[in-house]
Design an enzyme around this catalytic site. Structure first.
Site, short mmCIF file in Angstrom:
data_model
loop_
_atom_site.label_atom_id
_atom_site.label_comp_id
_atom_site.label_asym_id
_atom_site.label_seq_id
_atom_site.Cartn_x
_atom_site.Cartn_y
_atom_site.Cartn_z
N THR A 112 46.27 8.12 -59.27
CA THR A 112 47.55 8.31 -59.96
C THR A 112 47.32 8.65 -61.43
OG1 THR A 112 48.58 6.74 -58.47
CG2 THR A 112 49.74 7.17 -60.53
N HIS A 148 46.52 12.20 -61.62
CA HIS A 148 47.75 13.03 -61.53
C HIS A 148 48.44 13.09 -62.89
CE1 HIS A 148 47.84 13.79 -57.24
NE2 HIS A 148 47.62 12.52 -57.00
P1 NAD Z 1 41.84 10.63 -53.31
O1 NAD Z 1 42.66 11.79 -53.72
O2 NAD Z 1 40.66 10.24 -54.11
O3 NAD Z 1 41.39 10.80 -51.78
C1 NAD Z 1 41.88 11.74 -50.91
C2 NAD Z 1 40.71 12.36 -50.18
O4 NAD Z 1 41.20 13.25 -49.19
C3 NAD Z 1 39.80 13.18 -51.12
O5 NAD Z 1 38.48 12.66 -51.09
C4 NAD Z 1 39.90 14.59 -50.53
O6 NAD Z 1 38.69 15.31 -50.65
C5 NAD Z 1 40.25 14.26 -49.07
N1 NAD Z 1 40.68 15.43 -48.28
C6 NAD Z 1 41.08 16.66 -48.70
N2 NAD Z 1 41.31 17.46 -47.64
C7 NAD Z 1 41.05 16.73 -46.53
C8 NAD Z 1 41.12 17.01 -45.14
N3 NAD Z 1 41.51 18.22 -44.66
N4 NAD Z 1 40.77 16.04 -44.27
C9 NAD Z 1 40.40 14.82 -44.70
N5 NAD Z 1 40.31 14.50 -46.02
C10 NAD Z 1 40.65 15.45 -46.93
O7 NAD Z 1 42.86 9.42 -53.22
P2 NAD Z 1 42.72 7.82 -53.10
O8 NAD Z 1 42.84 7.24 -54.45
O9 NAD Z 1 41.58 7.40 -52.23
O10 NAD Z 1 44.11 7.59 -52.34
C11 NAD Z 1 44.29 8.08 -51.03
C12 NAD Z 1 45.70 8.60 -50.83
O11 NAD Z 1 46.63 7.51 -50.88
C13 NAD Z 1 46.21 9.61 -51.86
O12 NAD Z 1 47.06 10.54 -51.20
C14 NAD Z 1 47.04 8.76 -52.80
O13 NAD Z 1 48.03 9.50 -53.47
C15 NAD Z 1 47.64 7.77 -51.83
N6 NAD Z 1 48.03 6.46 -52.37
C16 NAD Z 1 49.14 5.90 -51.84
C17 NAD Z 1 49.52 4.62 -52.23
C18 NAD Z 1 50.69 3.98 -51.59
O14 NAD Z 1 51.11 2.90 -52.04
N7 NAD Z 1 51.25 4.59 -50.53
C19 NAD Z 1 48.76 3.92 -53.17
C20 NAD Z 1 47.60 4.53 -53.70
C21 NAD Z 1 47.25 5.79 -53.27
#
Ligand code: NAD
Ligand code: ZN
Length: 342
Positions: A40, A43
């Protein structure tokens, strides 16, 4: 005091001076020791569309932290000056139906630390005492500083019974990797994790994934054959927010499979609902951490031998925050820690 702030409506984060926050009657003031950079925060750094619509400027950012209580509000009970704490970054209203029923993670009026109110990238942060989490001595400062994203991983992974199950995790970001370690620790059989980033897939393998799959090079179907999985995955943890990953998860789930969705996809993502309907899938959305059940489980998992320490790959004094953000933005990292104690 020193802070890291979104000072201008453009790409970047800046080091600023600010007044120490006021300590309300129900608040604790925490002297911050270590913080971690979240996706975040990246972002917000990048000033993407979501940030432009969400973050008021100027704003002190950050929400992953550990520190020591320096001052307590006059109504606060159960904490004392000197307590070592981390903090839940979702401030809930306390008045809505879910809050009153003890389901605070489902509060409809949640306010985010470092998103909607001043954050933890500062020498001091004030939060409601109910949001502070007192740490046992055997939990290190570094581990405690990542309890927020570790909690996302634990909340998502422990949504369903994992014992003996075959689990697919899409997205080997820091949260997906920690979730893989949690699934193995509690007794899942195969834990397959996908990404397109080999650095992160390597880390996932090191931390216990049965098989780390680069979906740009390999087919998930082939991996399932190799593992002798004829029927499909029992459990899916969606941790990428990428539509093609969601679609491949739906396609490879067994009938009756259960999916928890943490990753945040674009709002117009297309889904093949026939997969959901004819397979009888269960889908659960995940936001944040359960307050405070997830926090107790995090402590218990670490105390029962779960080792997630390899997820912390970089450490910098806060004055080198720019390097920290650059590393995080490169994708060639796990969690990046900034140290505020010098
Ligand atoms: P991150 O962006 O570091 O991890 C996402 C991963 O997805 C990256 O390593 C990226 O390379 C990978 N990716 C890209 N294309 C892909 C594909 N086709 N197949 C599989 N993987 C692929 O994020 P993070 O900090 O580990 O968080 C994970 C997710 O959770 C993010 O979308 C984030 O926004 C979300 N999030 C949600 C909450 C919530 O409360 N719902 C809280 C924190 C984070
Ligand atoms: Zn509420």
């Amino acid at each position: 005091m020193k802070t890291l702030a979104k000072s201008f409506a453009k790409e970047g984060i800046w080091m600023e001076q600010a007044d120490r926050p006021e300590v309300g009657h129900n608040d604790v003031l925490i002297r911050v020791k270590k913080t971690a950079i979240c996706g975040t925060d990246v972002h917000i750094y990048n000033w993407d569309e979501w940030s432009q619509n969400t973050i008021p400027v100027p704003m002190t950012v950050g929400h992953e932290f550990v520190g020591v209580i320096e001052e307590i509000g006059q109504e606060v009970q159960g904490f004392k000056v000197g307590d070592r704490v981390s903090g839940e970054g979702h401030i809930t209203c306390g008045h809505c139906r879910n809050c009153r029923a003890g389901r605070r993670h489902l509060c409809r009026n949640t306010v985010g630390v470092g998103v909607n109110r001043p954050g933890a990238f500062a020498e001091y942060i004030a939060i409601p005492a109910v949001n502070a989490f007192k740490l046992p001595d055997d939990i290190s400062d570094e581990m405690a500083s990542i309890f927020d994203p570790f909690g996302n991983a634990v909340h998502t992974a422990l949504s369903f019974d994992l014992v003996g199950e075959d689990v697919l995790i899409t997205g080997a970001g820091p949260i997906g990797i920690m979730a893989a370690a949690v699934c193995r620790h509690v007794g899942a059989r195969n834990v397959v994790i996908t990404d397109v980033n080999n650095y992160r897939l390597g880390l996932a393998q090191e931390m216990g994934a049965t098989r780390a799959v680069n979906v740009a090079d390999e087919k998930l179907d082939d991996v399932m054959q190799e593992l002798g999985m004829n029927e499909g995955f029992d459990i899916g943890l969606e941790m990428s927010g990428v539509p093609s990953a969601v679609q491949s998860m739906l396609a490879t789930m067994n009938h009756g499979g259960k999916i928890a969705m943490l990753g945040i996809p674009p709002s117009d993502m297309a889904v093949d609902w026939n997969q959901v309907i004819f397979k009888g899938l269960h889908i659960k959305g995940i936001y944040g951490r359960e307050m405070f059940e997830t926090w107790y489980k995090m402590v218990s998992l670490l105390q029962s031998g779960l080792d997630i320490s390899p997820i912390i790959t970089h450490r910098y004094p806060v004055d080198q925050f720019q390097t920290g953000f650059d590393v995080m933005r490169s994708g060639q990292s796990g969690k990046v820690i900034l140290d505020w104690s010098e």
